[in-house]
Design a protein around this motif. Structure first.
Motif, short mmCIF file in Angstrom:
data_model
loop_
_atom_site.label_atom_id
_atom_site.label_comp_id
_atom_site.label_asym_id
_atom_site.label_seq_id
_atom_site.Cartn_x
_atom_site.Cartn_y
_atom_site.Cartn_z
N LYS A 85 -19.51 -32.57 29.14
CA LYS A 85 -17.98 -33.21 29.23
C LYS A 85 -18.31 -34.66 29.68
O LYS A 85 -17.62 -35.48 29.32
N GLN A 144 -14.87 -32.44 21.17
CA GLN A 144 -14.86 -34.07 21.64
C GLN A 144 -14.65 -34.99 20.31
O GLN A 144 -13.99 -35.77 20.18
N LEU A 145 -15.48 -34.52 19.37
CA LEU A 145 -15.20 -35.25 18.09
C LEU A 145 -13.95 -35.08 17.41
O LEU A 145 -13.46 -36.02 16.88
N LYS A 146 -13.50 -33.80 17.34
CA LYS A 146 -12.30 -33.51 16.85
C LYS A 146 -11.16 -34.12 17.55
O LYS A 146 -10.41 -34.87 16.90
N LYS A 147 -11.20 -34.39 18.81
CA LYS A 147 -10.23 -35.17 19.59
C LYS A 147 -10.20 -36.63 19.07
O LYS A 147 -9.02 -37.19 18.89
N GLU A 148 -11.33 -36.95 19.04
CA GLU A 148 -11.51 -38.75 18.48
C GLU A 148 -11.02 -39.02 17.25
O GLU A 148 -10.29 -39.80 16.84
N LYS A 149 -11.18 -37.78 16.25
CA LYS A 149 -10.79 -38.12 14.85
C LYS A 149 -9.21 -38.05 15.00
O LYS A 149 -8.61 -38.75 14.08
N ALA A 163 -7.39 -38.72 17.45
CA ALA A 163 -6.72 -39.89 18.06
C ALA A 163 -6.75 -41.03 16.96
O ALA A 163 -5.68 -41.79 17.10
N LYS A 164 -7.89 -41.34 16.49
CA LYS A 164 -7.83 -42.32 15.33
C LYS A 164 -6.72 -42.05 14.30
O LYS A 164 -6.17 -43.12 13.72
N ARG A 198 -3.33 -43.56 15.15
CA ARG A 198 -3.26 -44.86 15.17
C ARG A 198 -2.57 -45.49 13.99
O ARG A 198 -2.97 -45.01 12.83
#
Length: 279
Positions: free
Chosen positions: A208, A268-273, A275-276, A279
């Motif tokens: 994490k 974590q990668l899913k959350k980053e995608k 979030a992007k 935007r």
């Protein structure tokens, strides 16, 4: 941004220390309550639990005996008697052993609550969805700890006591162990195993915060194997069979930790995608 910052309730360093103090006080109180119950249940704690591995009919010895017979080793792992005796050579030896054993038992029994207090301390710095996982974290970490304690009690402890209790440098030297030494072996075996079984939880948090990745764990798998064998040698008698018996579940936990780390990275990668995409 963590939960406390989002809510506009960021705490100062001294306020964090005050919070930590109360969490430690409550955790300590739980351990003392568990220890008091254990202190009052002296006959169960000592005669049944602590001295259980000294009985030739202890489940581990019976299972090893049956296995040895099944594979054609006859009575190779069957015990007729325990090859050592216990003694207390200090005035306050038995009372001191009673006190410290009760505290250790209190720690083991109160472990889920201690973990709960730990979670309550760190949870203000977590996101809302992470705080919702509190129940799962407490349940899984407690389950792993108790599995480790049982493994230490039913596997590591009897193997260690049987090997060390029957080991002699000369027939002229009798094995008469001090009570503190005996309890120390049991306590170290049980608590060390309980901590080692928390490996998946440790890997989860290390992943994490970005210190560990699945690729890192796979890359250093061989080195980890060596470390596991060293740990097994530390908490078990120096015979190959005992070390292998202890190393197997730890290696399984390591492989499970790789899967957990992989899942954390994936989330974590899913959350980053996501979030992007917003935007």
């Amino acid at each position: 941004m963590g939960a406390s910052e989002q809510a506009g309730t960021e705490m100062s360093f001294l306020e964090h220390l005050e919070q930590l103090r109360w969490h430690l006080i409550r955790a300590t109180a739980a351990i003392l309550i568990g220890g008091t119950v254990a202190f009052l249940a002296k006959s169960i704690i000592f005669d049944v639990i602590l001295f259980g591995p000294r009985d030739v009919n202890f489940p581990t010895f019976r299972i090893l005996c049956n296995i040895s017979k099944a594979i054609g080793l006859d009575q190779a792992f069957c015990l007729d008697e325990i090859p050592y005796t216990l003694q207390s050579r200090k005035v306050a030896g038995q009372f001191s052993a009673h006190m410290w054993t009760s505290i250790t038992a209190g720690l083991i029994v109160a472990f889920p609550y201690v973990i709960y207090e730990f979670w309550k301390f760190i949870s203000p710095g977590l996101y809302e969805n992470e705080r919702k996982n509190a129940g799962g974290f407490i349940w899984i970490s407690s389950l792993l700890f108790f599995m480790g304690v049982l493994f230490g009690y039913y596997v590591v402890t009897p193997l260690s006591l049987n090997f060390l209790g029957s080991y002699q440098v000369s027939a002229d030297v009798m094995n008469e162990f001090d009570l503190d030494s005996y309890i120390g072996i049991v306590r170290a075996s049980v608590l060390a195993s309980g901590v080692i079984f928390e490996l998946p939880i440790v890997i989860y948090f290390l992943t994490k915060i970005g210190l560990v990745t699945p690729d890192f764990l796979r890359k250093y798998r061989k080195i980890s194997l060596v470390v596991v064998l060293i740990l097994s040698a530390i908490i078990t008698p120096p015979d190959i069979a005992s070390q292998i018996i202890v190393a197997i579940p730890v290696l399984i936990l390591y492989e499970i930790s790789i899967i957990i780390s992989k899942r954390v990275i994936k989330n974590q990668l899913k959350k980053e995608k996501a979030a992007k995409a917003k935007r």
